[in-house]
Design a protein around this motif. Structure first.
Motif, mmCIF file in Angstrom:
data_model
loop_
_atom_site.group_PDB
_atom_site.id
_atom_site.type_symbol
_atom_site.label_atom_id
_atom_site.label_comp_id
_atom_site.label_asym_id
_atom_site.label_seq_id
_atom_site.Cartn_x
_atom_site.Cartn_y
_atom_site.Cartn_z
ATOM 1 N N VAL A 268 -4.615 -24.455 -32.984
ATOM 2 C CA VAL A 268 -4.883 -23.079 -33.384
ATOM 3 C C VAL A 268 -5.131 -22.971 -34.885
ATOM 4 C CG1 VAL A 268 -3.942 -20.726 -33.486
ATOM 5 C CG2 VAL A 268 -3.548 -22.143 -31.458
ATOM 6 N N CYS A 269 -4.220 -23.554 -35.698
ATOM 7 C CA CYS A 269 -4.308 -23.359 -37.147
ATOM 8 C C CYS A 269 -4.572 -24.635 -37.922
ATOM 9 C CB CYS A 269 -3.038 -22.688 -37.661
ATOM 10 S SG CYS A 269 -1.566 -23.732 -37.546
ATOM 11 N N ASP A 270 -4.647 -25.779 -37.260
ATOM 12 C CA ASP A 270 -4.945 -27.081 -37.849
ATOM 13 C C ASP A 270 -3.805 -27.625 -38.712
ATOM 14 O OD1 ASP A 270 -6.918 -29.165 -37.855
ATOM 15 O OD2 ASP A 270 -7.226 -28.778 -39.990
ATOM 16 N N ALA A 271 -2.626 -27.006 -38.647
ATOM 17 C CA ALA A 271 -1.480 -27.540 -39.378
ATOM 18 C C ALA A 271 -1.050 -28.864 -38.754
ATOM 19 C CB ALA A 271 -0.323 -26.543 -39.350
ATOM 20 N N GLU A 272 -0.446 -29.722 -39.550
ATOM 21 C CA GLU A 272 0.055 -30.986 -39.044
ATOM 22 C C GLU A 272 1.312 -30.736 -38.217
ATOM 23 O OE1 GLU A 272 0.020 -35.208 -38.615
ATOM 24 O OE2 GLU A 272 -1.482 -33.849 -39.478
ATOM 25 N N LEU A 273 1.257 -31.127 -36.946
ATOM 26 C CA LEU A 273 2.411 -30.937 -36.084
ATOM 27 C C LEU A 273 3.541 -31.859 -36.512
ATOM 28 C CD1 LEU A 273 0.714 -30.744 -32.551
ATOM 29 C CD2 LEU A 273 1.124 -28.902 -34.190
ATOM 30 N N THR A 274 4.770 -31.400 -36.308
ATOM 31 C CA THR A 274 5.942 -32.191 -36.683
ATOM 32 C C THR A 274 6.823 -32.410 -35.460
ATOM 33 O OG1 THR A 274 7.116 -30.171 -37.329
ATOM 34 C CG2 THR A 274 5.931 -31.368 -39.057
ATOM 35 N N PRO A 275 7.577 -33.521 -35.424
ATOM 36 C CA PRO A 275 8.418 -33.792 -34.256
ATOM 37 C C PRO A 275 9.521 -32.748 -34.103
ATOM 38 C CG PRO A 275 8.147 -35.760 -35.613
ATOM 39 C CD PRO A 275 7.626 -34.611 -36.411
ATOM 40 N N LEU A 276 9.622 -32.202 -32.904
ATOM 41 C CA LEU A 276 10.731 -31.313 -32.579
ATOM 42 C C LEU A 276 11.836 -32.116 -31.917
ATOM 43 C CD1 LEU A 276 12.115 -28.566 -32.132
ATOM 44 C CD2 LEU A 276 10.768 -28.344 -30.019
ATOM 45 N N LEU A 277 11.506 -32.779 -30.809
ATOM 46 C CA LEU A 277 12.496 -33.539 -30.055
ATOM 47 C C LEU A 277 11.909 -34.875 -29.638
ATOM 48 C CD1 LEU A 277 15.255 -33.660 -28.511
ATOM 49 C CD2 LEU A 277 14.036 -32.686 -26.549
ATOM 50 N N THR A 278 12.683 -35.928 -29.809
ATOM 51 C CA THR A 278 12.331 -37.249 -29.300
ATOM 52 C C THR A 278 13.286 -37.598 -28.172
ATOM 53 O OG1 THR A 278 11.479 -38.034 -31.431
ATOM 54 C CG2 THR A 278 12.145 -39.703 -29.833
ATOM 55 N N ALA A 279 12.739 -37.859 -26.985
ATOM 56 C CA ALA A 279 13.523 -38.322 -25.838
ATOM 57 C C ALA A 279 13.254 -39.813 -25.691
ATOM 58 C CB ALA A 279 13.123 -37.568 -24.574
ATOM 59 N N ASP A 280 14.295 -40.611 -25.848
ATOM 60 C CA ASP A 280 14.119 -42.056 -25.924
ATOM 61 C C ASP A 280 14.851 -42.748 -24.781
ATOM 62 O OD1 ASP A 280 13.458 -44.581 -26.816
ATOM 63 O OD2 ASP A 280 14.080 -44.220 -28.877
ATOM 64 N N PRO B 50 4.565 -26.257 -37.302
ATOM 65 C CA PRO B 50 5.601 -25.753 -38.201
ATOM 66 C C PRO B 50 5.368 -24.312 -38.644
ATOM 67 C CG PRO B 50 4.096 -27.181 -39.395
ATOM 68 C CD PRO B 50 3.681 -27.240 -37.950
ATOM 69 N N ARG B 51 4.158 -23.801 -38.432
ATOM 70 C CA ARG B 51 3.850 -22.441 -38.860
ATOM 71 C C ARG B 51 4.178 -21.397 -37.817
ATOM 72 N NH1 ARG B 51 -2.232 -23.531 -41.323
ATOM 73 N NH2 ARG B 51 -1.596 -24.865 -43.083
ATOM 74 N N ASP B 52 3.970 -21.736 -36.556
ATOM 75 C CA ASP B 52 4.170 -20.751 -35.491
ATOM 76 C C ASP B 52 4.610 -21.468 -34.223
ATOM 77 O OD1 ASP B 52 3.993 -18.824 -33.472
ATOM 78 O OD2 ASP B 52 2.313 -17.805 -34.428
ATOM 79 N N PRO B 53 5.847 -21.212 -33.756
ATOM 80 C CA PRO B 53 6.341 -21.906 -32.559
ATOM 81 C C PRO B 53 5.603 -21.529 -31.286
ATOM 82 C CG PRO B 53 7.827 -20.145 -33.181
ATOM 83 C CD PRO B 53 6.816 -20.259 -34.288
ATOM 84 N N HIS B 54 4.821 -20.452 -31.344
ATOM 85 C CA HIS B 54 4.078 -20.036 -30.158
ATOM 86 C C HIS B 54 2.757 -20.787 -30.004
ATOM 87 C CE1 HIS B 54 6.986 -16.876 -29.551
ATOM 88 N NE2 HIS B 54 6.783 -16.420 -30.768
ATOM 89 N N HIS B 55 2.349 -21.518 -31.041
ATOM 90 C CA HIS B 55 1.143 -22.328 -30.912
ATOM 91 C C HIS B 55 1.404 -23.492 -29.961
ATOM 92 C CE1 HIS B 55 -0.663 -20.936 -35.046
ATOM 93 N NE2 HIS B 55 -0.616 -19.973 -34.142
ATOM 94 N N PRO B 56 0.366 -24.011 -29.306
ATOM 95 C CA PRO B 56 0.570 -25.106 -28.336
ATOM 96 C C PRO B 56 1.208 -26.324 -28.989
ATOM 97 C CG PRO B 56 -1.632 -24.155 -28.115
ATOM 98 C CD PRO B 56 -1.039 -23.570 -29.349
ATOM 99 N N PHE B 57 2.110 -26.976 -28.250
ATOM 100 C CA PHE B 57 2.707 -28.208 -28.736
ATOM 101 C C PHE B 57 1.982 -29.397 -28.147
ATOM 102 C CE2 PHE B 57 5.206 -26.814 -25.042
ATOM 103 C CZ PHE B 57 5.191 -27.935 -24.251
ATOM 104 N N ARG B 58 2.271 -30.578 -28.661
ATOM 105 C CA ARG B 58 1.650 -31.813 -28.175
ATOM 106 C C ARG B 58 2.733 -32.769 -27.720
ATOM 107 N NH1 ARG B 58 -3.132 -33.433 -30.922
ATOM 108 N NH2 ARG B 58 -2.839 -35.479 -29.978
ATOM 109 N N LEU B 59 2.393 -33.607 -26.752
ATOM 110 C CA LEU B 59 3.276 -34.653 -26.300
ATOM 111 C C LEU B 59 2.729 -35.996 -26.755
ATOM 112 C CD1 LEU B 59 3.966 -33.532 -22.607
ATOM 113 C CD2 LEU B 59 5.291 -32.987 -24.674
ATOM 114 N N VAL B 60 3.589 -36.821 -27.307
ATOM 115 C CA VAL B 60 3.209 -38.159 -27.757
ATOM 116 C C VAL B 60 4.116 -39.147 -27.057
ATOM 117 C CG1 VAL B 60 3.020 -39.715 -29.731
ATOM 118 C CG2 VAL B 60 2.551 -37.262 -30.023
ATOM 119 N N THR B 61 3.544 -40.150 -26.440
ATOM 120 C CA THR B 61 4.347 -41.198 -25.792
ATOM 121 C C THR B 61 4.177 -42.498 -26.564
ATOM 122 O OG1 THR B 61 2.549 -41.727 -24.243
ATOM 123 C CG2 THR B 61 4.212 -40.150 -23.512
#
Length: 340
Positions: free
Chosen positions: A272-284, A328-339
């Motif tokens: 949405v805003c092109d901000a760099e996404l940051t890790p919220l939760l890591t499930a290991d 980091p700007r808006d929690p309502h923006h789509p999140f991404r999953l990284v494996t």
């Protein structure tokens, strides 16, 4: 019981002062088997969920009738945990082996059509009072994480479907006591075992390949050449390795940096805003492995060689580690999953 990460073997910021500007705080969650309640932060524990609110379900089209019975997954773990606790050398007895042999993958729910709603699994819930590293989104003090029990989503048809729910815990009236579970799961490793958490703040630094080139070169020179005749763990013993000991902590955590050990770094831009996404939760999958034993807690040192001690949640999402990255700007923006 407090859980304490040992100090890093080397003060990497003293050796490479420019890393001080790149440090991030991560909250290691330290999940350990227990009996959490809905009032606790947990992995695999009961959710604080309103009785009058529909439980989240997956209606995305995919096969959902074949796999492992959810009840069988729980029973198998119960048997194995009891057996290995009773006999750490031999494990299950003949009677238990016979029962375990009956837990097979199969078409256990043929009545389910491809879009029938199936309950999502409650993976984790985190209260801000316990995990101060949670972002202050204004959406509540409680983060709840769910996923579909099948990895059959996305363009590749091999991805998890994850949902995040923020809520204000004080607004929950009558809580739901009997929480729905799916009949069948794609893999047992998508079912978390109930774990209590012991959050602890640590400092992390970027994955090696994310560092500026000149810093990487200096670290490589400092570490010295690897011996091609030695394996990974033996090489690590020659000196303190930045990747294993000084950058990112293993295990479940909030915040910090991503360990890009499989794919190498990739830019995660908000759609949405092109901000760099940051890790919220890591499930290991693992809390430690042979290369990261310097991160083993003081309280867990005696368990390094104990079967299953480093896999308390029983979870192995995707390739073993799943990172939920948010805007980091808006929690309502789509999140991404990284494996990874």
């Amino acid at each position: 019981m407090p859980r304490t990460t040992p100090p890093r073997p080397v003060d990497v910021e003293a050796v490479f002062p420019e890393l001080a500007a790149l440090r991030r705080t991560a909250i290691r969650l330290h999940p350990r088997r227990g009996t959490p309640t809905a009032q606790d932060s947990s992995v695999g524990g009961p959710m604080l969920w309103p009785a009058d609110e529909p439980w989240p379900v997956c209606t995305l089209a995919h096969k959902r009738g074949s796999g492992h019975r959810y009840a069988d997954v729980l029973r198998e773990r119960e048997i194995l945990e009891r057996a290995w606790r009773r006999d750490p050398r031999s494990g299950p007895n003949a009677e238990e082996v016979d029962e375990l042999a009956r837990f097979k993958r199969g078409r256990h729910a043929p009545h389910l059509a491809d879009t029938d709603p199936i309950p999502l699994i409650g993976v984790a819930q985190l209260y801000r009072r316990d995990v101060p590293g949670l972002p202050n989104t204004g959406a509540g003090d409680l983060l709840q994480v769910f996923w579909c029990p099948f990895e059959r989503h996305g363009e590749s048809r091999h991805e998890l479907h994850v949902e995040l729910r923020w809520r204000r815990s004080r607004d929950v009236g009558t809580p739901l006591t009997e929480q729905p579970v799916p009949e069948v799961v794609g893999r047992p490793e998508l079912v978390p075992s109930p774990c209590v958490l012991h959050p602890e703040e640590v400092i992390e630094h970027p994955w090696f390949e994310e560092l500026p080139e000149d810093v990487r070169e200096r670290i490589e020179a400092w570490e010295g050449p690897e011996d091609e005749d030695q394996d990974e763990e033996e090489n690590k013993g020659e000196g303190e390795q930045y990747i294993y000991d000084l950058s990112t902590a293993p295990g479940w955590k909030v915040g910090g940096y991503i360990a890009w050990n499989l794919t190498g770094p990739a830019r995660l831009a908000c759609s949405v805003c092109d901000a760099e996404l940051t890790p919220l939760l890591t499930a290991d999958q693992r809390e430690w492995d042979p290369a990261t034993t310097s991160w083993v807690l003081y309280e867990d040192r005696q368990d390094i060689g104990v079967m299953g001690a480093n896999v308390p949640t029983g979870v192995s999402p995707g390739r073993g580690r799943l990172i939920i990255a948010v805007c980091p700007r808006d929690p309502h923006h789509p999140f991404r999953l990284v494996t990874q």
